[in-house]
Design an enzyme around this catalytic site. Structure first.
Site, mmCIF file in Angstrom:
data_model
loop_
_atom_site.group_PDB
_atom_site.id
_atom_site.type_symbol
_atom_site.label_atom_id
_atom_site.label_comp_id
_atom_site.label_asym_id
_atom_site.label_seq_id
_atom_site.Cartn_x
_atom_site.Cartn_y
_atom_site.Cartn_z
ATOM 1 N N GLU A 143 0.800 -1.224 0.000
ATOM 2 C CA GLU A 143 0.000 0.000 0.000
ATOM 3 C C GLU A 143 0.835 1.276 0.000
ATOM 4 O O GLU A 143 0.924 1.988 1.010
ATOM 5 C CB GLU A 143 -0.997 0.002 1.168
ATOM 6 C CG GLU A 143 -1.997 -1.140 1.071
ATOM 7 C CD GLU A 143 -3.265 -0.921 1.892
ATOM 8 O OE1 GLU A 143 -3.307 0.019 2.697
ATOM 9 O OE2 GLU A 143 -4.213 -1.704 1.716
ATOM 10 N N GLU A 197 -5.244 -8.381 -0.460
ATOM 11 C CA GLU A 197 -6.077 -8.180 0.732
ATOM 12 C C GLU A 197 -7.514 -7.939 0.312
ATOM 13 O O GLU A 197 -7.777 -7.243 -0.681
ATOM 14 C CB GLU A 197 -5.621 -6.959 1.557
ATOM 15 C CG GLU A 197 -4.316 -7.140 2.280
ATOM 16 C CD GLU A 197 -3.919 -5.925 3.129
ATOM 17 O OE1 GLU A 197 -4.812 -5.147 3.531
ATOM 18 O OE2 GLU A 197 -2.711 -5.762 3.377
HETATM 19 C C1 FCB Z 1 -4.899 -2.293 4.834
HETATM 20 C C2 FCB Z 1 -3.573 -2.668 5.461
HETATM 21 C C3 FCB Z 1 -3.676 -3.805 6.435
HETATM 22 C C4 FCB Z 1 -4.938 -3.722 7.271
HETATM 23 C C5 FCB Z 1 -6.138 -3.546 6.394
HETATM 24 C C6 FCB Z 1 -7.457 -3.503 7.134
HETATM 25 O O1 FCB Z 1 -4.849 -0.959 4.482
HETATM 26 O O2 FCB Z 1 -2.656 -3.034 4.466
HETATM 27 O O3 FCB Z 1 -2.523 -3.803 7.218
HETATM 28 O O4 FCB Z 1 -4.825 -2.739 8.205
HETATM 29 O O5 FCB Z 1 -6.005 -2.372 5.636
#
Ligand code: FCB
Length: 484
Positions: A190, A390
């Site tokens: 990110e 994710e």
């Molecule tokens: C993302 C992050 C991860 C977690 C999720 C909910 O932005 O990469 O570490 O906090 O959100």
């Protein structure tokens, strides 16, 4: 009569289509080779903040700064995963995970960011990799999930160009030491979050109000300085890709894990889809677009004007070093858009005040994001392999009297998101893996321990782990290889 239109022979044969339209989405399988995985990150679960020679990270500093974390907590102990990793790997196996995305804490490996490596830090990830492989779980390592060595921050952190070399050296070292067992590395998690939220803070409109999000190191830089931080982040990524190629075993694969900003067409008609695709490319100009195209878009440089990053052509070449895959974190649409007659050809549509949301402040619901994000990564940049690095949601989880956690909202969220991912796969988008965030409840940055993202419930007083209903849902998805 009907014969005039050419008869049945001229009709497309339904038998020949592999995915007949009449087949319900839930019956459609994912590719057999797709990895069903779960994800975590070092600072959020490891604990052992001062053990075995680990250096301090900017998250150690930030979480201990009064007023920064909502419940005044920190990651000193977190899930105590550093000591309980064997139990956690066994748990992953029992909930059907075939892959695990974790991050390596840079200050465990190089306590001061550069210089002498710390063998005990390396040993932890070496043991973890062995344990995963023995359990039949494929390890995927992220090299930077935000826990920068504090020593490097003290020397200017991401504002200093020196960090790019420090990161590449660390990345090369990890590839050299672990690529015999870890075949996939994500460079940086990110970019947008740690650069923009960490060095300026961002504001989001949700439910008619505004939510401000900040991350470590909690700076408020001027626009030109922020542009340079972003530039150093993508440059560090490109240099790391080169270092991994130089030092890793043949066949070691790498790529970014970015929270792509995603424009979703409000209405799925060709003009709006085209508009959303163009908007997605522009919104990612500082990150994925420059990494995958090798140039900053004209609109990005024009809008930044005097505050644009300072860079050379050589930088752009390094930034766009070819990657093996593109990892994307997808939680929600960034915006809905419609086509417009006026430049730039699209316009944002504000979320209505009553737009449904999940438990986290920022988490508006929009499962279509998990269709359009991989779809546009393919159509814009022709990515050959895509990982969903994710996807998941927090919930107000409670242990019921019978010992279960009935997280109906999370299962609803996952089912709807996966249905959209399946739709992308059915369109031929090359999705190789899906990593659910998160394997277990953990330290959710500025929200502390109050935002439970896990499919395994964690009692942070006793460290007892309890799989939630969503863990059983995940296992069933993985076993049947389809949405259940
Ligand atoms: C993302 C992050 C991860 C977690 C999720 C909910 O932005 O990469 O570490 O906090 O959100």
């Amino acid at each position: 009569m009907v014969a005039a239109s050419g008869g049945a022979a001229a009709q497309p044969s339904r038998q020949n289509t592999t995915q007949p339209e009449s087949q319900p989405a839930a019956a459609r399988e994912f590719p057999r080779s797709l990895y069903w995985g779960v994800a975590t990150s070092s600072y959020q679960i490891e604990g052992a903040a001062n053990e075995d020679g680990k250096g301090k990270s900017i998250w150690d500093t930030y979480a201990h700064t009064p007023g920064k974390i909502r419940d005044s907590s920190n990651g000193d102990i977190a899930n105590d995963h550093y000591h309980r990793y064997k139990e956690d790997v066994a748990l992953m196996r029992s909930i059907g995970a075939k892959a695990y995305r974790f991050s390596i804490a840079w200050p465990r490996i190089f306590p001061d960011g550069t210089g002498q490596p710390n063998p005990k830090g390396l040993d932890f990830y070496s043991r973890l990799s062995d344990e995963l492989l023995a359990a039949g779980i494929e390890p995927f390592a992220t090299l930077y999930h935000w826990d920068l060595p504090q020593t490097l921050q003290d020397k200017g952190g991401w504002q200093s160009r020196d960090i790019t070399k420090a990161f590449a050296d660390y990345a090369g070292y990890m590839a050299e030491k672990l690529s015999d067992r870890i075949r996939h590395f994500f460079t940086i998690n990110e970019f947008y979050s740690f650069a923009d939220m960490g060095h300026h803070g961002i504001e989001m409109k949700v439910g008619g109000g505004t939510t401000r999000i900040e991350l470590a190191p909690g700076l408020k830089l001027a626009p030109a300085e922020l542009s340079q931080v972003r530039h150093h982040a993508v440059l560090a990524h490109g240099m790391a890709v080169q270092a991994i190629r130089a030092k890793g075993k043949n066949g070691t694969q790498c790529g970014p894990a970015e929270n792509i900003s995603i424009a979703v067409p409000l209405i799925e008609a060709p003009a709006h889809i085209k508009a959303a695709e163009a908007a997605t490319r522009e919104m990612n100009a500082a990150y994925l677009t420059v990494m995958l195209e090798g140039k900053y878009t004209d609109a990005y440089l024009r809008a930044a004007s005097r505050d644009a990053p300072k860079f050379t052509d050589e930088d752009l070449k390094i930034i766009s070093t070819p990657v093996d895959f593109v990892g994307i974190n997808v939680y929600r649409p960034t915006v809905y858009v419609l086509a417009s007659d006026r430049p730039p050809g699209y316009r944002d549509v504000p979320f209505s005040a009553s737009h449904p949301k999940m438990f986290s402040d920022w988490h508006l619901l929009g499962p279509e994001a998990l269709y359009w994000a991989p779809k546009f990564v393919q159509s814009l940049w022709n990515a050959k392999e895509i990982y969903i690095t994710e996807n998941g949601c927090a919930a107000d989880d409670k242990l019921a009297e019978d010992g279960n956690v009935y997280d109906t909202d999370r299962i609803m969220f996952l089912r709807n998101n996966l249905t959209q991912l399946q739709r992308a796969v059915a369109d031929g988008v090359p999705v190789n893996g899906y990593f659910l965030w998160s394997m277990m409840d953990n330290f959710e940055w500025s929200a502390g321990f109050g935002n439970r993202f896990g499919i395994v419930y964690v009692d942070f007083d006793t460290q007892k782990r309890t799989p939630k209903q969503s863990a059983f849902f995940f296992r069933e998805v993985a076993v049947q290889n389809r949405v259940v």
